[in-house]
Write an enzyme that holds these catalytic residues in place. Structure first.
Site, PDB file in Angstrom:
ATOM      1  CD  GLU A 192      58.694 -10.845  47.528  1.00 35.20           C
ATOM      2  OE1 GLU A 192      58.971  -9.650  47.370  1.00 35.20           O
ATOM      3  OE2 GLU A 192      57.851 -11.236  48.358  1.00 35.20           O
ATOM      4  CD  GLU A 222      59.827 -12.665  52.385  1.00 37.74           C
ATOM      5  OE1 GLU A 222      59.109 -11.641  52.404  1.00 37.74           O
ATOM      6  OE2 GLU A 222      60.855 -12.757  51.695  1.00 37.74           O
TER       7      GLU A 222
HETATM    8  C1  GAL Z   1      59.091  -9.105  50.605  1.00 41.31           C
HETATM    9  C2  GAL Z   1      60.556  -9.403  50.449  1.00 41.31           C
HETATM   10  C3  GAL Z   1      61.306  -9.273  51.751  1.00 41.31           C
HETATM   11  C4  GAL Z   1      60.922  -8.028  52.461  1.00 41.31           C
HETATM   12  C5  GAL Z   1      59.436  -8.009  52.680  1.00 41.31           C
HETATM   13  C6  GAL Z   1      58.961  -6.756  53.370  1.00 41.31           C
HETATM   14  O1  GAL Z   1      58.567  -8.639  49.408  1.00 41.31           O
HETATM   15  O2  GAL Z   1      60.768 -10.668  49.928  1.00 41.31           O
HETATM   16  O3  GAL Z   1      62.685  -9.263  51.491  1.00 41.31           O
HETATM   17  O4  GAL Z   1      61.341  -6.960  51.692  1.00 41.31           O
HETATM   18  O5  GAL Z   1      58.771  -8.083  51.446  1.00 41.31           O
HETATM   19  O6  GAL Z   1      59.019  -5.631  52.546  1.00 41.31           O
END
Ligand code: GAL
Length: 666
Positions: free
Chosen positions: A142, A307
């Site tokens: 990110e 994710e």
């Molecule tokens: C995303 C990130 C993850 C985790 C998730 C929850 O932005 O890629 O590593 O931090 O959010 O906060």
């Protein structure tokens, strides 16, 4: 179709891995993402690599048929590295080092950091290039996530100067483009150029960094190029080490402080992180849909969700727990919009660290419960439907044009405190959804000829070739919608001296005689034969030249003045929407525009909260996804589709789709 989880074996004893892998297999998960924050474990001392634990985890996982995307761990540089070299930390606009203790604490332009990142990427590439369980790479994690798309250190200033020299060749040209004669900001040489950090006017009137708009825009363009170069440097390191596995980066949906069209050129496939309800925000389903569309639009092909939210989420406090059926619904929505892999974040809630509250499929105790069962059910269904629809793709007749240059410009000077470029794009998207259709997201540089309708809200930075492209498109029969502020600036962020809407004036057949930012004033009514709406941010006062009036203002000093017009141009039509509109008004306007453009929804009269996504299969047949985002059942009107492929049941006449339910009609 791949279903998986973001897995952190380093957070658990090795003795647990077998249990996890077996449970994943049982649930139908076939992919994990690993190691994107594990630098300190992979390289505990400079040049000393330890891949043994990751090898062991991969062996356990692959014995259960699970393959992995490995993250290069450069989003979490270890302490030893940060202590060892000077000048690697990100520096904020006040000149403060953004220190150690969380993550993403580095500068993209630090040569020492680049070397360290290159070395770890190369070492991982060499070690895993032939590993059968490693199916790809995620570079970093990110970019821009913690406002690190900007940095104000001396490396970054030098890099900006280098970039400007290439762009402008002479400092006179730079001075002209930025208009530095204003407030005596003239630069005598490139080396005098500053970064837009803390300056005298900072903080006045509630806005930070009141800098030269030309400088601000170029700074953001330069930042995108710096980040692309950082990504490319790691890709090159992997390739030089012999790895041929495809490469991605996890994008952030509608985030707009990096030009994602450019960033996407550096990866083999796009992936993104989809969190719908968490500590900071709960997104309407249309926003998630628009983010999926944007992600598919970056490379015009299917993408991954790297994710996908799978539990209650937050850092210091927690957002709501996803209700029964919501994980499944969000997964179907992702699939419908073109996700070819869905990886849930995270496998199991962690006992320690800043994200203790960011839950996964499993809670702290690792016991499979409701969310695990829902993921397992979803994995089974998605895999089955994917086999049935293989080769299918979402198809749309409308394109929404997203411009990151325009996003940068609007971010610094949004015209009105209530204006937000992304929110305006979303309001158009919501208007389409209310009419039962979706759209593709495209760049102005893309081929627009496949579309019947293209929409460019607030496209203020505009070039002559772009305006010409739009004219050609419309004269050949396309329909275009432009909104207030379109054509108001030159590409270098100067205001245009052309009468508004500038380069779009002929095409729109309209003159903007005056405009009104609704700041202290009351919202203004907008009325037409079909419309009774309200503008609450902006009103252009229009004088039709060759256009016809579609709606007028009713109220304030613009009473009776044209607000929305439509112009016949060649074989097509150009709409000019001089104001923002409330949701109902937007739905009415877009309903009329879609009808005129010959775009019919696959099912007419869908209730609010039900989203429709149309696919075309390789054999030319259509499939329709219907997603009920409401928790209550929805009545679906009759359509030409005869079967719900998900349940195998026939559909005919009016029928009911349950709350949070999905149907795949064929
Ligand atoms: C995303 C990130 C993850 C985790 C998730 C929850 O932005 O890629 O590593 O931090 O959010 O906060």
């Amino acid at each position: 179709m791949l279903i998986g989880a973001d897995y952190y074996p380093e957070h658990w004893p090795a003795s647990r891995w077998e249990t996890d892998a077996a449970m994943m297999e049982q649930a139908g998960l076939t992919v994990v993402r690993l190691a994107e924050f594990a630098w300190a474990k992979l390289e505990p001392e400079e040049g000393v690599y330890d891949f043994s634990w990751l090898d062991q985890a991969l062996a356990v996982l692959s014995a259960h048929g699970i393959r992995a995307v490995l993250g290069t761990p450069t989003a979490a540089p270890p302490k030893w590295l940060m202590d060892r070299y000077e000048g690697m930390y990100n520096v904020d606009g006040y000149g403060r080092k953004r220190g150690f203790g969380s993550r993403r604490h580095y500068c993209f332009n630090s040569p020492d950091y680049q070397n360290a990142a290159r070395r770890i990427a190369a070492a991982m590439g060499a070690h895993y290039k032939n590993h059968p369980a490693v199916l790809g790479w995620q570079i970093d994690n990110e970019f821009g996530c913690h406002n690190d798309e900007v940095c104000y250190c001396e490396h970054c200033r030098r890099e900006f100067v280098r970039w400007l020299k290439i762009k402008y060749a002479t400092v006179e040209e730079l001075n002209r483009a930025w208009g530095t004669v204003f407030w005596s900001q003239t630069y005598r040489s490139f080396d005098e150029v500053i970064l837009p950090g803390y300056a005298q006017c900072d903080g006045e009137n509630g806005r930070n960094f009141c800098h030269n708009p030309g400088l601000l825009l170029d700074y953001m363009r330069c930042r995108t190029d710096n980040i692309c170069a950082f990504l490319q440097m790691q890709v090159d390191a992997l390739r030089q080490a012999g790895s041929r596995q495809p490469v991605t980066h996890n994008f952030m949906g509608t985030y707009d402080r990096i030009d994602y069209f450019k960033l996407a050129k550096g990866v083999d496939f796009v992936s993104w992180d989809n969190y719908i309800r968490h500590q900071w925000q709960a997104y309407p389903f249309e926003e998630a849909a628009l983010a999926h569309e944007t992600m598919r639009g970056l490379k015009k092909k299917k993408f991954w969700v790297m994710e996908q939210q799978s539990g209650p989420a937050g850092w210091s406090v927690m957002g709501d727990t996803p209700r029964p059926g919501q994980l499944r619904l969000w997964s179907w929505q992702a699939y419908a919009h073109g996700a070819q892999a869905i990886v849930y974040f995270r496998w199991r809630a962690c006992l320690f660290g800043a994200e203790q509250y960011w839950h996964g499929i499993l809670d702290y105790d690792g016991v499979p419960r409701r969310r695990y069962r829902e993921v397992a059910q979803t994995a089974g269904e998605l895999t089955r439907i994917d086999t049935l629809l293989s080769g299918g793709m979402p198809v749309n007749e409308t394109a929404l044009i997203k411009s990151y240059d325009n996003a940068f410009s609007h971010r610094f000077q949004p015209h009105n405190p209530k204006f937000d470029y992304n929110a305006l794009l979303l309001s158009y998207y919501e208007g389409l959804v209310r009419n039962g259709v979706s759209c593709d997201v495209r760049s102005i540089d893309d081929d627009l000829s496949p579309y019947k309708l293209i929409i460019l809200p607030a496209f203020q930075l505009l070039t002559t070739p772009m305006a010409k492209k739009l004219e050609d498109y419309v004269s050949r029969g396309g329909q275009v919608v432009v909104s207030f502020r379109s054509g108001a600036r030159e590409w270098n962020n100067q205001m245009t001296e052309r009468t508004l809407p500038g380069l779009l004036r002929d095409l729109a057949g309209v003159t903007v005689t005056e405009f009104n930012s609704i700041f202290y004033g009351e919202p203004i009514a907008v009325q037409g034969p079909h419309m009774a709406a309200t503008a609450s941010i902006w009103c252009d006062l229009l004088e039709p030249d060759t256009a016809e009036c579609y709606a007028r203002y009713a109220g304030d000093y613009c009473e009776g003045t044209a607000a929305i017009t439509v112009n016949c141009y060649g074989k097509g039509k150009a709409w000019y929407v001089g104001c923002d509109l409330d949701k109902d008004g937007m739905a009415v306007l877009l309903g009329d525009i879609l009808k005129g453009a010959g775009i019919a929804p696959p099912v007419r009269g869908l209730p609010d909260g039900v989203e429709a996504v149309l696919w075309k299969q390789e054999n030319g047949r259509k499939a329709l996804f219907l997603l009920n985002h409401a928790k209550t059942p929805a009545v679906i009107p009759a359509s030409s589709f005869s079967c719900n492929l998900l349940t195998g049941e026939p559909v005919s006449g009016e029928w009911t789709l349950g709350g949070y339910e999905t149907a795949v009609l064929g």
